[in-house]
Write a protein that holds these residues in place. Structure first.
Motif, short mmCIF file in Angstrom:
data_model
loop_
_atom_site.label_atom_id
_atom_site.label_comp_id
_atom_site.label_asym_id
_atom_site.label_seq_id
_atom_site.Cartn_x
_atom_site.Cartn_y
_atom_site.Cartn_z
N SER A 155 -2.57 -3.46 -15.53
CA SER A 155 -3.79 -3.52 -14.73
C SER A 155 -4.98 -2.93 -15.50
N THR B 298 -8.44 -8.96 -5.89
CA THR B 298 -8.98 -7.90 -6.72
C THR B 298 -10.38 -8.23 -7.22
N GLN C 273 -11.69 -2.45 -4.51
CA GLN C 273 -10.39 -2.13 -5.08
C GLN C 273 -9.54 -1.28 -4.14
N SER D 114 -5.91 -2.39 -2.81
CA SER D 114 -4.77 -1.56 -3.19
C SER D 114 -3.94 -1.14 -1.98
N SER E 187 -2.09 -4.29 -0.44
CA SER E 187 -1.02 -4.82 -1.28
C SER E 187 0.12 -3.83 -1.43
N ARG E 188 -0.16 -2.53 -1.27
CA ARG E 188 0.89 -1.53 -1.41
C ARG E 188 1.77 -1.40 -0.17
N ALA F 205 -1.10 6.62 0.31
CA ALA F 205 -1.95 5.60 -0.29
C ALA F 205 -3.30 5.53 0.40
N MET G 113 -6.72 6.28 -1.64
CA MET G 113 -7.65 5.19 -1.88
C MET G 113 -8.92 5.28 -1.04
N ILE H 253 0.51 4.08 -8.08
CA ILE H 253 -0.84 4.48 -7.66
C ILE H 253 -1.27 5.73 -8.40
N SER I 156 -2.01 4.96 -12.00
CA SER I 156 -3.29 4.26 -12.12
C SER I 156 -4.46 5.23 -12.00
#
Length: 290
Positions: A25, A91, A96, A100, A103-104, A137, A141, A246, A249
């Motif tokens: 990514s 994306t 983002q 994220s 999709s997680r 998450a 995020m 995560i 990243s």
């Protein structure tokens, strides 16, 4: 003892996979201004196809698997490829953070499909661990959910089709060699990606070509780790470790792109890694999954 050993190996492989996909990514973001999304998708699978194909030929493994397993192999390849396309589109067209977090949610769907299609038993700790990961998450995020609705719907759909694809990998456990599963997926995705790439093809510069190759290398590492992990332990358990990506990243974002880790990122990382550790320790004490 053998079952516990395989679960440890699955955890290690999934951590390797998460790291590889996080690196992929990073390179995708670095190369986004020079090449098209479909070129990135094409090279993502082309390198895996070549590497895995050479290994299969050298070890004299089957390229296709038995005829009776072609349907689940096709399902894994088709839904996996569709998931990649939707994730790349989402994306590029939404925040983002929103993409994220949506999709997680794939581990939740993996658990659902594993229970419905594979008749896997869900342990007492699995559901609370999944939702704790999801909470981590969200905190990390800090999604605003004010993006356009179509990319968000596609990001959510990515989690669903990924959960189904990962369940098909688990179904092939002990029936189809992991490298055969990867080859099947890589071949399907490379051929389909080639034709979708042609209309908007852009000649890459030497730098962009290196980036595209790195996307493929990191994707291959992630795919190999993921496929072997899902064939060594229950899908509902293995999917938990995907959340660690995560955290990785976040670290790469800080080091490479100068995106500082905020208090929410730190707290989310603690929740995510803590829940993964909780799942690991529980399954170590209850190797039968009870």
């Amino acid at each position: 003892m053998q079952q516990m050993r395989e679960r440890k190996q699955a955890a290690a492989l999934m951590l390797l996979s998460s790291t590889s996909f996080a690196l992929m990514s990073m390179v995708v973001k670095l190369s986004a201004t020079g090449v098209t999304t479909m070129q990135q998708v094409f090279f993502r699978n082309l390198v895996s196809l070549l590497l895995v194909g050479l290994v299969i030929r050298r070890k004299k493994l089957p390229f296709w698997g038995e005829k009776r397993y072609q349907l689940p192999l096709f399902a894994r390849s088709f839904f996996g490829f569709v998931g990649i396309i939707m994730l790349f589109y989402a994306t590029a067209n939404a925040r983002q953070a929103d993409v994220s977090i949506l999709s997680r949610t794939s581990p939740i769907w993996t658990t659902v499909f594993a229970a419905l299609l594979l008749r896997e038993k869900i342990s007492k700790v699995q559901l609370p661990v999944i939702f704790l990961c999801l909470a981590g998450a969200v905190v990390a995020m800090r999604p605003s959910f004010d993006s356009n609705i179509l990319p968000l719907l596609l990001a959510a759909a990515t989690a669903v089709v990924s959960g189904l694809a990962y369940s098909m990998i688990a179904f092939c456990k002990g029936k189809v060699h992991p490298l055969t599963v990867i080859f099947h997926f890589s071949l399907f995705s490379t051929v389909a990606g080639f034709f979708l790439m042609l209309p908007g093809f852009v000649m890459p510069s030497p730098r962009d070509l290196v980036m595209l190759l790195l996307i493929g290398v990191f994707a291959a590492g992630g795919q190999i780790g993921l496929t072997y992990a899902y064939q060594k332990a229950p899908a509902s358990e293995v999917s938990i470790y995907d959340y660690v990506g995560i955290v990785i990243s976040m670290i790469l974002g800080d080091l490479v792109f100068g995106e500082p880790m905020t208090w929410s990122s730190t707290l989310g990382g603690i929740l995510i890694t803590g829940s993964a550790l909780w799942s690991y320790l529980y399954n170590r004490r209850h190797p039968t999954g009870g």
